[in-house]
Design an enzyme around this catalytic site. Structure first.
Site, PDB file in Angstrom:
ATOM      1  N   GLU A 198       0.829  -1.199   0.000  1.00  0.00           N
ATOM      2  CA  GLU A 198       0.000   0.000   0.000  1.00  0.00           C
ATOM      3  C   GLU A 198       0.863   1.249   0.000  1.00  0.00           C
ATOM      4  O   GLU A 198       2.005   1.230   0.457  1.00  0.00           O
ATOM      5  CB  GLU A 198      -0.889   0.018   1.233  1.00  0.00           C
ATOM      6  CG  GLU A 198      -0.063   0.044   2.505  1.00  0.00           C
ATOM      7  CD  GLU A 198      -0.898   0.081   3.770  1.00  0.00           C
ATOM      8  OE1 GLU A 198      -2.040  -0.404   3.749  1.00  0.00           O
ATOM      9  OE2 GLU A 198      -0.383   0.595   4.774  1.00  0.00           O
ATOM     10  N   CYS A 249       3.752   8.339   0.875  1.00  0.00           N
ATOM     11  CA  CYS A 249       4.288   7.403   1.862  1.00  0.00           C
ATOM     12  C   CYS A 249       4.349   6.031   1.200  1.00  0.00           C
ATOM     13  O   CYS A 249       3.334   5.514   0.736  1.00  0.00           O
ATOM     14  CB  CYS A 249       3.364   7.380   3.080  1.00  0.00           C
ATOM     15  SG  CYS A 249       3.780   6.110   4.283  1.00  0.00           S
ATOM     16  N   CYS A 252       6.037  -7.376   7.229  1.00  0.00           N
ATOM     17  CA  CYS A 252       7.137  -6.930   8.083  1.00  0.00           C
ATOM     18  C   CYS A 252       7.386  -7.985   9.147  1.00  0.00           C
ATOM     19  O   CYS A 252       6.475  -8.674   9.568  1.00  0.00           O
ATOM     20  CB  CYS A 252       6.744  -5.605   8.753  1.00  0.00           C
ATOM     21  SG  CYS A 252       8.061  -4.864   9.748  1.00  0.00           S
ATOM     22  N   CYS A 271       6.228  -5.096  15.928  1.00  0.00           N
ATOM     23  CA  CYS A 271       5.772  -4.047  16.856  1.00  0.00           C
ATOM     24  C   CYS A 271       4.318  -4.320  17.248  1.00  0.00           C
ATOM     25  O   CYS A 271       3.475  -4.611  16.398  1.00  0.00           O
ATOM     26  CB  CYS A 271       5.911  -2.664  16.215  1.00  0.00           C
ATOM     27  SG  CYS A 271       7.619  -2.248  15.828  1.00  0.00           S
ATOM     28  N   CYS A 281       1.217  -2.409  15.612  1.00  0.00           N
ATOM     29  CA  CYS A 281       1.248  -2.182  14.158  1.00  0.00           C
ATOM     30  C   CYS A 281       0.549  -3.296  13.392  1.00  0.00           C
ATOM     31  O   CYS A 281       0.797  -4.477  13.632  1.00  0.00           O
ATOM     32  CB  CYS A 281       2.703  -2.069  13.703  1.00  0.00           C
ATOM     33  SG  CYS A 281       2.866  -1.797  11.939  1.00  0.00           S
ATOM     34  N   GLY A 314       6.636  -2.278   6.269  1.00  0.00           N
ATOM     35  CA  GLY A 314       7.997  -2.789   6.163  1.00  0.00           C
ATOM     36  C   GLY A 314       9.012  -2.000   6.953  1.00  0.00           C
ATOM     37  O   GLY A 314       8.773  -0.862   7.349  1.00  0.00           O
ATOM     38  N   SER A 360      12.099   6.068   7.862  1.00  0.00           N
ATOM     39  CA  SER A 360      11.773   5.760   9.249  1.00  0.00           C
ATOM     40  C   SER A 360      12.177   4.332   9.595  1.00  0.00           C
ATOM     41  O   SER A 360      11.863   3.395   8.863  1.00  0.00           O
ATOM     42  CB  SER A 360      10.261   5.938   9.444  1.00  0.00           C
ATOM     43  OG  SER A 360       9.874   5.566  10.740  1.00  0.00           O
ATOM     44  N   LEU A 397      10.781   5.547  18.315  1.00  0.00           N
ATOM     45  CA  LEU A 397      11.250   5.332  19.687  1.00  0.00           C
ATOM     46  C   LEU A 397      10.111   4.768  20.548  1.00  0.00           C
ATOM     47  O   LEU A 397      10.228   3.698  21.130  1.00  0.00           O
ATOM     48  CB  LEU A 397      11.775   6.663  20.243  1.00  0.00           C
ATOM     49  CG  LEU A 397      12.622   6.596  21.492  1.00  0.00           C
ATOM     50  CD1 LEU A 397      13.859   5.743  21.297  1.00  0.00           C
ATOM     51  CD2 LEU A 397      13.036   8.013  21.928  1.00  0.00           C
ATOM     52  N   HIS A 398       9.047   5.524  20.648  1.00  0.00           N
ATOM     53  CA  HIS A 398       7.790   5.094  21.294  1.00  0.00           C
ATOM     54  C   HIS A 398       7.858   4.810  22.777  1.00  0.00           C
ATOM     55  O   HIS A 398       6.817   4.507  23.388  1.00  0.00           O
ATOM     56  CB  HIS A 398       7.196   3.864  20.578  1.00  0.00           C
ATOM     57  CG  HIS A 398       6.961   4.047  19.110  1.00  0.00           C
ATOM     58  ND1 HIS A 398       6.485   5.218  18.575  1.00  0.00           N
ATOM     59  CD2 HIS A 398       7.141   3.212  18.059  1.00  0.00           C
ATOM     60  CE1 HIS A 398       6.388   5.089  17.261  1.00  0.00           C
ATOM     61  NE2 HIS A 398       6.784   3.893  16.919  1.00  0.00           N
ATOM     62  N   ASN A 436      -2.944   4.633  16.368  1.00  0.00           N
ATOM     63  CA  ASN A 436      -4.138   4.214  15.636  1.00  0.00           C
ATOM     64  C   ASN A 436      -4.549   2.851  16.153  1.00  0.00           C
ATOM     65  O   ASN A 436      -3.855   1.870  15.881  1.00  0.00           O
ATOM     66  CB  ASN A 436      -3.818   4.064  14.153  1.00  0.00           C
ATOM     67  CG  ASN A 436      -3.957   5.370  13.440  1.00  0.00           C
ATOM     68  OD1 ASN A 436      -5.062   5.872  13.287  1.00  0.00           O
ATOM     69  ND2 ASN A 436      -2.839   5.929  13.037  1.00  0.00           N
ATOM     70  N   CYS A 487      -0.954   3.054   8.645  1.00  0.00           N
ATOM     71  CA  CYS A 487      -0.129   1.950   9.143  1.00  0.00           C
ATOM     72  C   CYS A 487      -0.597   0.547   8.781  1.00  0.00           C
ATOM     73  O   CYS A 487      -0.780  -0.305   9.649  1.00  0.00           O
ATOM     74  CB  CYS A 487      -0.010   2.058  10.654  1.00  0.00           C
ATOM     75  SG  CYS A 487       0.349   3.701  11.237  1.00  0.00           S
TER      76      CYS A 487
HETATM   77  N1  SAH Z   1       9.397   0.054  10.105  1.00  0.00           N
HETATM   78  C1  SAH Z   1       9.584   1.467  10.118  1.00  0.00           C
HETATM   79  C2  SAH Z   1       8.655   2.237   9.201  1.00  0.00           C
HETATM   80  C3  SAH Z   1       7.208   1.845   9.116  1.00  0.00           C
HETATM   81  S1  SAH Z   1       6.075   2.334  10.337  1.00  0.00           S
HETATM   82  C4  SAH Z   1       9.546   1.990  11.529  1.00  0.00           C
HETATM   83  O1  SAH Z   1       9.318   1.215  12.448  1.00  0.00           O
HETATM   84  O2  SAH Z   1       9.796   3.176  11.724  1.00  0.00           O
HETATM   85  C5  SAH Z   1       5.977   4.083  10.374  1.00  0.00           C
HETATM   86  C6  SAH Z   1       5.664   4.628  11.771  1.00  0.00           C
HETATM   87  O3  SAH Z   1       4.311   4.335  12.163  1.00  0.00           O
HETATM   88  C7  SAH Z   1       6.536   4.011  12.860  1.00  0.00           C
HETATM   89  O4  SAH Z   1       6.922   5.008  13.774  1.00  0.00           O
HETATM   90  C8  SAH Z   1       5.590   3.023  13.494  1.00  0.00           C
HETATM   91  O5  SAH Z   1       6.019   2.650  14.773  1.00  0.00           O
HETATM   92  C9  SAH Z   1       4.303   3.779  13.469  1.00  0.00           C
HETATM   93  N2  SAH Z   1       3.081   2.972  13.633  1.00  0.00           N
HETATM   94  C10 SAH Z   1       2.830   1.736  13.193  1.00  0.00           C
HETATM   95  N3  SAH Z   1       1.597   1.340  13.543  1.00  0.00           N
HETATM   96  C11 SAH Z   1       1.051   2.359  14.219  1.00  0.00           C
HETATM   97  C12 SAH Z   1      -0.204   2.559  14.837  1.00  0.00           C
HETATM   98  N4  SAH Z   1      -1.147   1.620  14.826  1.00  0.00           N
HETATM   99  N5  SAH Z   1      -0.420   3.750  15.426  1.00  0.00           N
HETATM  100  C13 SAH Z   1       0.533   4.719  15.429  1.00  0.00           C
HETATM  101  N6  SAH Z   1       1.722   4.583  14.877  1.00  0.00           N
HETATM  102  C14 SAH Z   1       1.997   3.408  14.274  1.00  0.00           C
END
Ligand code: SAH
Length: 345
Positions: free
Chosen positions: A91, A104, A111, A115, A118, A158, A190, A214-215, A289, A332
């Site tokens: 996508e 984007c 992936c 996480c 995600c 990814g 990212s 980072l989160h 999200n 995402c």
């Molecule tokens: N793999 C890479 C890029 C893809 S995700 C990475 O981890 O950075 C892009 C961003 O969206 C990342 O910061 C990821 O942690 C965040 N992300 C993924 N799912 C999400 C969700 N449900 N809500 C908010 N952010 C999310």
């Protein structure tokens, strides 16, 4: 398959010569693929039929095929679902801002980073994308809308650093003056924080923006959200980021998705401040999200703005990401997942 759209200009010249053809054909082909954004060989009107056939017999040209396209009624954000040559689904999202159109893109089909919040990781990794498949998401969108794409973010499905060599080749082709010639400064990559690759990227001294997901402000909490945190500590990430800034003088973006009651409390903001104080950086706060497989909830507006305020008071620049295309599940990996499950949207 040899893929001519992933070749650099010089590689294409060598390849064309190896077919016993004149060099200038490479220039014509490169133009059709990377400037005029031809969707197939038929559009390449000044390339002789027999050369097209020779290439088709020996190699090919990876293109993405649009299988679904949705437009948000709220903000005009457009979401594209593409099928790849092997049936993999990816996508991409087009966002329109005052400063230009931003796309984007995905770097992998699926992936394997896992996480917790995600959607893209739930089905695991299918495969890495070819450089041309990353490019072609942008080419297709610019061609289809007739509007110039000025910004690219590698933040779709990814982990780009899990497909590092193809990512670097993609960046080279995308910024090349013989192609779309997008400025490095308008590109953001990212990563969830694969430390050795941060150092490798630093060595290339590109002027792109590096964004780190980072989160969490400490390792313990980060491990709860991101399995990669078991491999690399936050301190190791910070050291790599310092090296990146030293090599490129580029400001780093730290992404921080706020999850209600998990990482959104004032004490977490204070820990984050300790971590980032004095760094050339910017924090992008993302209201998480919610996805149906997990019961993570979005932080309240109040706690999001309080978190931001605490950072800014300590001179750490922080912005809250505007949610775009919520009505079309633009966030995402959610639409891709639904498409694969239902084979249609
Ligand atoms: N793999 C890479 C890029 C893809 S995700 C990475 O981890 O950075 C892009 C961003 O969206 C990342 O910061 C990821 O942690 C965040 N992300 C993924 N799912 C999400 C969700 N449900 N809500 C908010 N952010 C999310």
């Amino acid at each position: 398959m040899t893929d001519i759209k992933s070749m650099t200009f010089f590689e294409l010249e060598n390849y064309i010569e190896s077919l016993g053809e004149k060099k200038f054909r490479a220039k014509q082909l490169y133009d059709w693929m990377h400037k005029k954004l031809a969707r197939n060989f038929d559009e390449m009107s000044n390339i002789p039929k027999n050369l097209k056939q020779k290439i088709k017999d020996d190699a090919g040209m990876c293109s993405v095929k649009e299988v679904a396209h949705l437009t948000s009624d709220i903000d005009g954000t457009e979401k594209f679902i593409f099928e790849l040559y092997d049936g993999s689904i990816i996508e991409s999202v087009l966002m329109r801002y005052k400063h230009g159109n931003s796309v984007c893109i995905s770097s992998q089909a699926g992936c394997r980073m896992g996480c917790r919040f995600c959607a893209s990781t739930i089905g695991g990794l299918t495969r890495c994308l070819e450089p041309s498949e990353m490019l072609d998401q942008i080419y297709h969108i610019q061609h289809e809308t007739g509007e110039r794409v000025s910004n690219v973010v590698v933040m779709g499905t990814g982990e780009p650093f899990d497909n590092f060599d193809h990512l670097i080749r993609f960046l080279d082709l995308l910024t090349n003056e013989k192609g779309l010639h997008i400025s490095q400064r308008n590109i953001t990559v990212s990563t969830c924080g694969i430390v050795p690759k941060i150092y490798e990227l630093a060595e290339k001294k590109l002027q792109i923006t590096l964004a780190i997901s980072l989160h969490a402000p400490n390792d313990e909490m980060r491990k709860e959200l991101m399995p990669i945190a078991n491999k690399y500590s936050i301190q190791e990430i910070m050291d790599a980021c310092d090296a990146y800034v030293a090599a490129t003088n580029r400001r780093i973006t730290f992404e921080y998705s706020l999850v209600k009651g998990v990482n959104d409390q004032p004490e977490h903001a204070r820990m984050l401040i300790q971590l980032l104080r004095g760094k050339l950086c910017h924090v992008n706060l993302i209201p998480v999200n919610p996805i149906e497989e997990r019961d993570y909830q979005q932080s309240t507006k109040e706690s999001i703005y309080e978190f931001q305020h605490l950072l800014e008071k300590q001179h750490i620049r922080a912005t809250v990401r505007r949610e775009m295309g919520r009505d079309i599940q633009a966030a995402c990996g959610q639409l891709r997942k639904r498409y694969i499950e239902k084979k249609g949207v």
